[in-house]
Design an enzyme around this catalytic site. Structure first.
Site, PDB file in Angstrom:
ATOM      1  N   PHE A 148       0.863  -1.183   0.000  1.00 39.93           N
ATOM      2  CA  PHE A 148       0.000   0.000   0.000  1.00 39.93           C
ATOM      3  C   PHE A 148       0.895   1.227   0.000  1.00 39.93           C
ATOM      4  O   PHE A 148       1.592   1.503   0.979  1.00 39.93           O
ATOM      5  CB  PHE A 148      -0.942   0.051   1.202  1.00 39.93           C
ATOM      6  CG  PHE A 148      -1.856   1.243   1.129  1.00 39.93           C
ATOM      7  CD1 PHE A 148      -3.010   1.192   0.362  1.00 39.93           C
ATOM      8  CD2 PHE A 148      -1.538   2.428   1.767  1.00 39.93           C
ATOM      9  CE1 PHE A 148      -3.843   2.298   0.245  1.00 39.93           C
ATOM     10  CE2 PHE A 148      -2.358   3.543   1.656  1.00 39.93           C
ATOM     11  CZ  PHE A 148      -3.522   3.477   0.894  1.00 39.93           C
ATOM     12  N   ASP A 233       9.482   2.993   1.685  1.00 41.20           N
ATOM     13  CA  ASP A 233       8.282   3.761   2.021  1.00 41.20           C
ATOM     14  C   ASP A 233       8.065   3.663   3.531  1.00 41.20           C
ATOM     15  O   ASP A 233       7.541   2.672   4.039  1.00 41.20           O
ATOM     16  CB  ASP A 233       7.083   3.200   1.256  1.00 41.20           C
ATOM     17  CG  ASP A 233       5.795   3.985   1.532  1.00 41.20           C
ATOM     18  OD1 ASP A 233       5.755   4.740   2.517  1.00 41.20           O
ATOM     19  OD2 ASP A 233       4.826   3.807   0.773  1.00 41.20           O
ATOM     20  N   LYS A 262       2.648  11.488   6.759  1.00 42.31           N
ATOM     21  CA  LYS A 262       1.807  11.300   7.936  1.00 42.31           C
ATOM     22  C   LYS A 262       2.338  12.025   9.177  1.00 42.31           C
ATOM     23  O   LYS A 262       2.077  13.198   9.355  1.00 42.31           O
ATOM     24  CB  LYS A 262       1.584   9.812   8.187  1.00 42.31           C
ATOM     25  CG  LYS A 262       0.759   9.133   7.088  1.00 42.31           C
ATOM     26  CD  LYS A 262       0.281   7.783   7.489  1.00 42.31           C
ATOM     27  CE  LYS A 262      -0.459   7.072   6.337  1.00 42.31           C
ATOM     28  NZ  LYS A 262      -1.677   7.743   5.905  1.00 42.31           N
TER      29      LYS A 262
END
Length: 407
Positions: A148, A233, A262
């Site tokens: 993801f 990531d 984030k």
């Protein structure tokens, strides 16, 4: 926390009001948050909930951390946006400190996690053509199944989640998908056209999948030998979540590019970045990539405050120490409704016995008991509390999970 928020409509009314005017791209739990502080949120009726999701790691430092709120307020009174047409007085300090924190040379500031991933893809391809010598238009990037990395059309094109992919093609070519945690498959997929291997050090959306010891080291060694980039990531796994500043540090691995997002915005503004080696990020030249809001003064001010919180090591230590409490509590639930779990630091994917309900149903039961979590696939729920959570609060959440499963 202060008194319940003033309201003119109830939670039920507000949820109903969204339906005709909001695109139905989410299926949130039926709770309407109006206020928050630390690890707690409050709905419009004044009911309090312990937040055990922390915005998928965007709220690593809890809701409204005083140092981050102060940094935002200070900057709001001075300057919020210039675009990158001009310099601003906050960006250099942010870039210097973030590069130092991550052990890298340069920073490419963006806004969202998906933008960081897209930027990493562009940089990797540019490097492959200009440095590695891959023929123009033939660069490939190897990714992992069950990944993801975001929701843009390029990114969902190399997803193996049909819900994310279906109906959004045709997709961008140039990606090869291999099983996660499988060095032999990765080795077979890499060739002279490979620009990069792009993986999550821990797969978040897949259910907090932690690879075998040595996997990340193997990826680093393989990419060195193949003269291609290792792009990590760390948008969910980074910035303290796993007990290290970056999850790759558990194996002392240094990627060529690290993607951050984030938590970098402190739960206040969207901030993301690609950090990496000078000889990689240095391939970009003026006009080849950009973002009007990337590196804006407000984002840089908040991002700098986030880096300063992490520089002390306090939050990494908390994630390690409280992570032991989390693992201990989940281990005690094995055979009592929990059939398995994976955890690192303050992050866990918990597999509930399907006979007791889906992940969604368990999340709704926990919500009714004052605990907020979110399901992922099947009967798996994710736990990712703010790193500011106390041991008592964490034990309260685990006790409530035990109660819900027993019921």
């Amino acid at each position: 926390m202060t008194a319940p928020a003033d309201r003119t409509r109830s939670s039920e009314e507000l949820i109903r009001a969204e339906e005709p005017v909001l695109a139905q791209n989410y299926h949130p739990l039926p709770v309407v948050v109006a206020r928050a502080e630390g690890a707690w949120v409050e709905d419009v009726e004044g009911r309090r909930y312990l937040d055990m999701l922390a915005g998928y790691s965007a709220l690593n430092f809890g809701h409204r951390h005083p140092a981050l709120i102060e940094a935002a307020h200070r900057q709001l009174d001075r300057l919020t946006l210039t675009s990158r047409a001009f310099h601003n007085d906050r960006l250099a300090s942010f870039a210097e400190r973030l590069a130092a924190l991550t052990g890298q040379d340069m920073v490419l500031p963006m806004n969202t996690g998906a933008e960081a991933v897209e930027s990493g893809i562009k940089v990797a391809r540019k490097w492959a053509y200009e440095v590695k010598g891959v023929p123009d238009g033939r660069a490939t990037i190897v990714v992992a199944a069950d990944n993801f990395h975001g929701r843009t059309t390029t990114i969902v094109g190399f997803s193996t989640d049909e819900t994310a992919r279906s109906g959004f093609g045709p997709f961008t070519p140039g990606f090869r998908v291999v099983p996660y945690n499988d060095l032999a498959a990765l080795r077979a997929a890499v060739d002279d056209t490979t620009a990069a291997v792009l993986i999550e050090p821990i797969q978040g959306e897949a259910g907090v999948v932690v690879p075998d010891d040595g996997y990340l080291t193997g990826v680093r060694e393989l990419t060195h030998r193949a003269n291609c980039l290792f792009v990590a990531d760390e948008i969910q796994s980074g910035l303290g979540r796993t007990g290290r500043t970056l999850a790759v540090e558990h194996e002392s691995v240094v990627p060529d590019l690290v993607l951050l997002g984030k938590a970098l915005g402190g739960g206040i503004v969207p901030v993301s970045a690609v950090v990496g080696r000078r000889e990689v990020l240095g391939v970009l030249r003026p006009g080849e990539h950009g973002s009007t809001f990337g590196g804006n003064p407000l984002a840089a001010a908040v991002g700098t405050a986030v880096v300063e919180l992490l520089r002390t090591g306090e939050f990494q230590r908390r994630a390690t120490e409280l992570g032991s409490v989390l693992r201990e509590g989940l281990t005690a639930l094995l055979g009592k409704g929990v059939v398995g779990f994976r955890a690192r630091g303050l992050w866990a994917g918990v597999d509930v016995d399907p006979a007791l309900g889906t992940g969604r149903e368990v999340s709704e039961r926990l919500m009714r008991e004052g605990i907020l979590v979110k399901d992922t696939h099947g009967s798996t729920i994710r736990l990712a509390p703010p790193l500011t959570v106390t041991e008592d609060e964490l034990r309260q959440a685990l006790g409530t999970l035990e109660k819900v499963l027993a019921a």
